[in-house]
Design an enzyme around this catalytic site. Structure first.
Site, PDB file in Angstrom:
ATOM      1  N   TYR A 173      46.401   9.366  18.580  1.00  0.00           N
ATOM      2  CA  TYR A 173      46.022   8.338  19.291  1.00  0.00           C
ATOM      3  C   TYR A 173      46.280   6.891  18.342  1.00  0.00           C
ATOM      4  O   TYR A 173      46.514   6.059  19.224  1.00  0.00           O
ATOM      5  CB  TYR A 173      44.541   8.199  18.940  1.00  0.00           C
ATOM      6  CG  TYR A 173      43.716   9.275  20.177  1.00  0.00           C
ATOM      7  CD1 TYR A 173      44.018   9.213  21.409  1.00  0.00           C
ATOM      8  CD2 TYR A 173      43.015  10.448  19.923  1.00  0.00           C
ATOM      9  CE1 TYR A 173      43.616   9.973  22.492  1.00  0.00           C
ATOM     10  CE2 TYR A 173      42.411  11.108  20.637  1.00  0.00           C
ATOM     11  CZ  TYR A 173      42.829  10.979  21.909  1.00  0.00           C
ATOM     12  OH  TYR A 173      42.362  11.855  22.961  1.00  0.00           O
ATOM     13  N   GLU A 195      37.008  39.611  11.201  1.00  0.00           N
ATOM     14  CA  GLU A 195      37.450  38.784  12.466  1.00  0.00           C
ATOM     15  C   GLU A 195      36.296  38.283  12.779  1.00  0.00           C
ATOM     16  O   GLU A 195      35.981  37.084  13.317  1.00  0.00           O
ATOM     17  CB  GLU A 195      38.148  39.826  13.304  1.00  0.00           C
ATOM     18  CG  GLU A 195      38.392  39.031  14.655  1.00  0.00           C
ATOM     19  CD  GLU A 195      38.956  39.783  15.818  1.00  0.00           C
ATOM     20  OE1 GLU A 195      39.482  41.013  15.458  1.00  0.00           O
ATOM     21  OE2 GLU A 195      39.295  39.297  16.754  1.00  0.00           O
ATOM     22  N   ASP A 198      38.550  43.661  15.078  1.00  0.00           N
ATOM     23  CA  ASP A 198      38.209  44.531  16.462  1.00  0.00           C
ATOM     24  C   ASP A 198      39.537  45.277  16.511  1.00  0.00           C
ATOM     25  O   ASP A 198      40.698  45.247  15.782  1.00  0.00           O
ATOM     26  CB  ASP A 198      38.142  43.725  17.546  1.00  0.00           C
ATOM     27  CG  ASP A 198      36.945  43.017  17.720  1.00  0.00           C
ATOM     28  OD1 ASP A 198      35.870  43.306  16.993  1.00  0.00           O
ATOM     29  OD2 ASP A 198      36.521  41.923  18.337  1.00  0.00           O
TER      30      ASP A 198
END
Lengths: 600, 365
Positions: free
Chosen positions: B100, B196, B248
């Site tokens: 910005y 995770e 997972d």
């Protein structure tokens, strides 16, 4: 037997008009959209041909107005020589009536089918007669007739005929009414635009409903009217030969010399002996078998090619460029007119042009404009030998991408002018695949391709240079300012980079430790004859390269070195001194030189 | 370089060296240029010595001779100037903030956030320094740590010493964006378990796994941020604590493991700092789905193509991964970590993890 008798009662000859009524598509009247274009095209062809013959600059008015839901009134008006009243019915309301059918020269119309077919089409769709007004000169009044074709007999029927006052001193006006739809509009404008490109001597005023616009003429020279020449023996067919011999009372040798081009006494005798026919025999007495032998002999004997110069009227590359420039905004445009050539006894000339860039759509296939005898071909692009020839050129070799047709902002124009253009069908939409013609198109496009390639590479080079110049003149100074700020040092001078990158001669003068150094680099591609002027308080007596000339005035020494500096070479002189003063370099043009005094 | 002000001075010096090179090039009449390794997957090589993926030898020279390259270098000059100012004023900003701020840089303004991120990475490569040294931080948080390890963090409010089990709440100790501000004081840990999902992190905490086995629990929060990977690397390297990764059982989770263990393409210049090659994968393995009969979902099309891509990925070219991935494709099933709950809430801490950790030699009992 009884059955044969029955059938015989039904068997009768059908009139040409009747035949075409059933086979409209052959003449380009297969759809309402197509019908309106073909009608206008036929009328304009006639107008342009007539003006050319009379050597008048054509002023043509085309008007299309909707009179009811699906009925349109089309008017085409020209300032041509006009038609005498006795001929008007036949010209407009009799198929296969024309003045040019048997002539060997380049014309737009040929068979005398076009405008009468349009009259027939109008009559079939609305039942309305065609109204023709024509005037041959200011002394006579104009004649107006309303005409229909009697389809059973192919004879004109005049429904009314009167003499009227008309504003034009001479000219012809045709008004037809038939069913069509508005979908034709875009195609129609396209047709008119393309027609005006290849007829730069013509002016078209167009009124479609309430809109009107003009395609201006850019040339005020009427193209010379092609002169009819006698047929060439190679381009003749048995039927024609039969008709010609039947109508002649000459002996064979004289007949050959008189009736055909490029046949002299010697060639005529050669043909006779090859056909085993007596040169003195009256041609009207020859039987079919002899005629066959004669034709064979005519087409196997070596005969010079017909001349193209008089019977053809190419647009010329100069006028094609003018025509294209007026209708398209282009960055590059080039046209070529090939020398005349022959196929099967017919003369032809190929002309082509390539336009690039400007406001053409940047992507997609090239726009291909096909013309035959100055008439745009709007339909059946895929079936046309012109398209085929364009596709067979290896455009990639010229820096243009290709998928079938070349792609990108490209416009290709091909014009085939011939005493007889070999169309694939009577609707005259596509040129047939004649190897001689295809070869000429290819050659013309290859020549133009080379020009285009040169343009493109020059443009790319310029682009690169522009890009460089932008980087160097605008961005590098900003980088310099910023890095100066970062390292907290004065902003470095970027003029040196300019000199090097912009291919200039750069002179740098600096002094340090009581020594003055002048360094010159020739970054240009050419050798430079340089005169170096160094004016300061230093005498430069110990210079490693002594000046060619030194003078002193009020303690200021003017030192001049004259030398040649080859491209890429450097000159460097050092001497004891304090520097300062002024330095200048002459012999290098202003836009090629950079002088930097690093002490200042 | 642990003293921040000393570190800032050195960083500033490096950056100014780049600017000085350009300065001298310009002053000498030369077009400024800079050489960088080519940052594409075609220039990623496996480094046998460090066991991580790094940029290869391919280099590209950026030369201000074209408007595009010159503009790129102008942007780089602005960023260097911006960082220098930031270091001098002892401030920091996020990558997004810099994007910005560039609004006011006229010609040097960034077209998109990607561009400014990429440029910062270029500077990391040129200076061989991490962006944290530039006081540039990412948007995302680092992960949380819960376990027997003591750290000393140099915060804006002074030095703070924190024990990541005793001094923190259930959310754990939040890894700061700049891991270099953290000193690893001491520990009593047997291993670090990088997890995770938050659900599993809480389960292990609730079941007291950290206390029972002296395990440091680390919540990866999906694809781990640089700070998280750097923290894992430091715990492993500086303190010698073994790292295991627990995710997972799907292809995306295997990639999380790969980025922890081997490094990523985008940050290949940082692989040596960020990758922990000794990190081991403990599950959920496809064979676990079979062995423990875990509740499972069918593989989606994307899952299948991701698995197939992994079969040709050199990072997964081991017998272990080939066997597991092929098994998964055959079963056409995937399971989440929490699927162990089907065998009771204690199963994962009482049975699965202890047996897995013993198997790979992390726990010696």
């Amino acid at each position: 037997m009884v059955l044969a008798d029955e059938l015989a009662k039904k068997q009768r000859s059908i009139s040409v008009a009747e035949f075409f009524e059933k086979n409209k598509q052959m003449l380009g009247f297969d759809s309402p959209t197509r019908g309106i274009i073909t009608t206008i095209k036929e009328a304009i062809d006639n107008s342009l041909d007539a003006c050319e013959e009379a050597q008048v600059l054509p002023d043509i008015l085309v008007s299309v107005r909707r009179v009811s839901n699906d009925v349109f009134r089309v008017v085409v008006e020209d300032n041509g020589p006009g038609i005498v009243p006795e001929k008007m019915p036949s010209v407009f309301a009799k198929l296969l009536y024309g003045s040019r059918f048997h002539q060997v020269r380049q014309t737009r119309g040929q068979q005398g089918i076009g405008i009468s077919a349009a009259v027939l089409y109008a009559q079939l769709t609305t039942g309305k007669p065609t109204i023709v007004t024509s005037r041959t000169d200011a002394k006579n009044k104009a004649h107006t007739m309303s005409l229909v074709i009697k389809t059973e007999t192919n004879e004109p029927e005049v429904l009314s005929h009167e003499e009227v006052d008309w504003i034009l001193p001479h000219g012809t006006r045709v008004q037809l009414e038939f069913k069509s739809n508005i979908a034709a509009r875009k195609k129609l404008i396209e047709y008119l635009k393309y027609t005006s490109i290849v007829n730069p001597h013509a002016k078209f005023r167009v009124e479609i409903d309430d809109e009107s616009f003009t395609f201006e003429r850019v040339s005020s020279d009427v193209p010379p009217c092609p002169v009819a020449i006698k047929p060439h023996p190679y381009g003749i067919e048995l039927g024609v030969l039969k008709r010609m011999t039947a109508a002649s009372d000459l002996p064979l040798k004289e007949f050959l010399v008189e009736s055909f081009s490029k046949v002299g006494e010697k060639t005529a005798l050669e043909i006779c002996s090859s056909a085993r026919l007596d040169p003195a025999v009256k041609v009207s007495t020859l039987d079919l078998e002899s005629l066959n032998r004669l034709l064979d002999a005519m087409q196997t004997t070596r005969i010079p090619a017909p001349s193209a110069s008089q019977c053809l009227s190419p647009i010329t590359d100069e006028l094609i460029v003018k025509g294209m420039e007026k209708e398209f905004e282009l960055d590059f445009i080039k046209a070529r007119t090939r020398p005349g050539n022959v196929y099967g006894g017919h003369s032809f000339i190929v002309e082509a042009a390539i336009g690039y860039g400007g406001k053409l759509p940047p992507e997609g296939s090239a726009i291909l404009l096909r013309f035959a005898n100055r008439v745009p071909l709007l339909y059946q692009q895929g079936a046309c030998a012109i398209t085929n020839a364009v596709q067979n050129v290896n455009w990639k070799a010229y820096g243009v991408s290709q998928s079938g047709l070349p792609t990108g902002p490209i416009l290709i124009l091909v014009h085939v002018a011939a005493t007889s253009v070999p169309f694939t069908s009577e609707s005259k939409d596509a040129v047939a695949a004649i190897p001689e013609i295809e070869r000429e198109i290819t050659l013309a496009l290859q020549e133009l391709g080379r020009d285009l390639k040169m343009f493109l590479s020059r443009r790319d080079r310029n682009k690169l240079q522009d890009d460089r110049a932008r980087a160097i003149c605008s961005v590098i100074p900003l980088i310099a300012a910023k890095v100066g700020e970062i390292v907290e040092l004065p902003v470095p001078d970027t003029s040196l980079i300019e000199g090097r990158i912009m291919r200039r001669v750069v002179l740098k003068k600096s002094s340090a430790g009581g020594k003055v150094m002048i360094h010159i680099d020739n970054y240009t591609t050419k050798p430079q004859e340089i005169s170096l002027y160094d004016i300061s308080g230093d005498a430069a007596g110990d210079a490693n390269i002594p000046p060619s000339f030194v003078s002193e005035m009020d303690g200021e020494y003017t030192k001049i070195w004259k030398f040649a500096l080859a491209s890429g070479e450097a000159f460097e002189v050092t001497y004891t001194g304090l520097g300062g003063g002024m330095i200048e370099m002459q012999g290098v043009s202003e836009n090629l030189k950079v002088v930097v005094d690093l002490d200042v | 370089m642990s003293d921040p002000s000393e570190r800032d001075t050195a960083t500033k010096k490096r950056l100014m060296e780049i600017a000085k090179v350009w300065y001298d090039q310009i002053a000498g009449g030369e077009v400024p240029s800079i050489t960088l390794p080519t940052r594409t997957k075609y220039n990623i090589e496996y480094d046998d010595e460090s066991e991580v993926w790094k940029y290869g030898d391919k280099e590209s020279v950026r030369n201000a001779g074209t408007a595009k390259s010159a503009t790129h270098m102008l942007k780089m000059a602005y960023v260097i100037w911006f960082i220098k100012t930031q270091l001098q004023e002892n401030r920091s900003s996020t990558l997004r903030e810099m994007y910005y701020i560039s609004e006011g840089w006229k010609q040097a303004k960034f077209g998109a956030q990607n561009e400014s991120n990429y440029l910062i990475e270029d500077l990391e490569i040129i200076t061989a320094l991490q962006r944290e040294f530039f006081h540039m931080r990412p948007e995302e948080d680092g992960a949380s740590i819960f376990g027997p390890i003591r750290v000393r963090e140099n915060t804006r409010r002074g030095m703070k010493e924190i024990h990541c089990q005793d001094d923190v709440g259930e959310a754990g100790y939040n890894i700061p964006n700049n891991v270099e501000n953290v000193e690893l004081v001491d520990h009593d840990a047997s291993c670090v378990i990088a997890i995770e999902t938050g659900g599993m992190f809480s389960r292990l905490q609730e079941n007291g796994f950290d206390e029972e086995y002296n395990a440091v629990l680390l919540h990866l929060k999906g694809q781990p941020a640089r700070a998280t990977r750097r923290m894992l690397k430091r715990m492993n390297e500086e303190l010698g604590i073994p790292v295991v990764v627990f995710t997972d059982g799907d292809p995306w989770s295997y990639r999380i493991y790969a980025s922890v263990a081997y490094g990523s393409i985008k940050a290949a210049h940082m692989s040596e700092l960020l990758a922990t090659p000794s990190a081991q994968f403990i599950g959920v393995k496809p064979s676990d789905i079979q062995q423990y009969n875990l509740p499972a979902d069918k593989l989606t099309e994307q899952d299948v193509s991701a698995l197939k891509a992994e079969l040709t990925d050199p990072r997964f070219a081991t017998d272990f991964w080939k066997k597991e991935i092929n098994l998964q494709l055959e079963m056409n099933l995937k399971s989440e970590q929490q699927a162990f709950a089907s065998r009771g809430l204690d199963f994962v801490t009482k049975e699965y993890l202890p047996s897995m950790l013993s198997e790979i030699g992390v726990l010696k009992r």
